[in-house]
Design an enzyme around this catalytic site. Sequence first.
Site, PDB file in Angstrom:
ATOM      1  N   THR A 194      39.593  21.818  57.950  1.00 27.70           N
ATOM      2  CA  THR A 194      38.563  22.806  57.379  1.00 27.70           C
ATOM      3  C   THR A 194      38.590  24.013  58.569  1.00 27.70           C
ATOM      4  OG1 THR A 194      37.547  21.517  55.947  1.00 27.70           O
ATOM      5  CG2 THR A 194      36.244  23.358  56.639  1.00 27.70           C
ATOM      6  N   GLN A 251      40.734  15.019  60.698  1.00 27.56           N
ATOM      7  CA  GLN A 251      41.414  15.043  59.197  1.00 27.56           C
ATOM      8  C   GLN A 251      40.656  16.116  58.536  1.00 27.56           C
ATOM      9  OE1 GLN A 251      43.466  12.950  57.520  1.00 27.56           O
ATOM     10  NE2 GLN A 251      43.972  11.702  59.345  1.00 27.56           N
ATOM     11  N   CYS A 252      39.702  15.910  57.959  1.00 26.96           N
ATOM     12  CA  CYS A 252      38.874  17.138  56.989  1.00 26.96           C
ATOM     13  C   CYS A 252      38.035  18.159  58.149  1.00 26.96           C
ATOM     14  CB  CYS A 252      37.815  16.276  56.227  1.00 26.96           C
ATOM     15  SG  CYS A 252      38.456  15.322  54.873  1.00 26.96           S
ATOM     16  N   VAL A 253      37.519  17.694  59.019  1.00 31.76           N
ATOM     17  CA  VAL A 253      37.020  18.564  60.116  1.00 31.76           C
ATOM     18  C   VAL A 253      37.852  19.548  60.638  1.00 31.76           C
ATOM     19  CG1 VAL A 253      35.861  18.905  62.207  1.00 31.76           C
ATOM     20  CG2 VAL A 253      34.930  17.049  60.813  1.00 31.76           C
TER      21      VAL A 253
END
Length: 187
Positions: free
Chosen positions: A126, A121-123
């Site tokens: 990004t 998700q966020c990793v």
Amino acid sequence: MDLDDTIALIVIDVQQGFDDADYWGERDNPDAEANIGRLVTAWADASAPIVLVRHDSREPGSPLAAGTPGNALKPVVADAPHDLFVTKNVNSAFYGAPDLHAWLGERGIRRLVVCGIQTNQCVETTARMAGNLGYDVVLPIDATHTFDLEGPGGVRLAAADLARATAVNLHGGGFATVTTTDDVLAA
């Protein structure tokens, strides 16, 4: 890898709320936090730039909601020295405040080591954005973790399978070099 002021460690969403197994379900990689701690220690010892990122969820009932105990950073990073603290409410740390891309640009930082929660998700988001923005991105996959996830039609993937898919997406897609914490620290 020579740690200096040209390579930043981006630590994403290492928050207490991710310990809520009733909310998130099964996770992978029980060593993620220890590996994140090793990276933070190495960067701190080298006085290299560390960016901490926190997700302030706007989802009703989220254990990551601002003002809840789950929003707090986990002990492994809570007292870590850092040069920038970014808050966000979407997947990418590049859509947070203060502006991560501007901060990195002002310092001439072009190389990033990205770690944290959730791998896919966020990793991953990004890291993909960083790659698209022209950064040289390194992702020690064992310094991340995620949770089982259900998709369309009831298809459910295990956290370990999602992490492997992230590794293939990022490395095979040219967004990042996917490696291990040991390799980052030994380089």
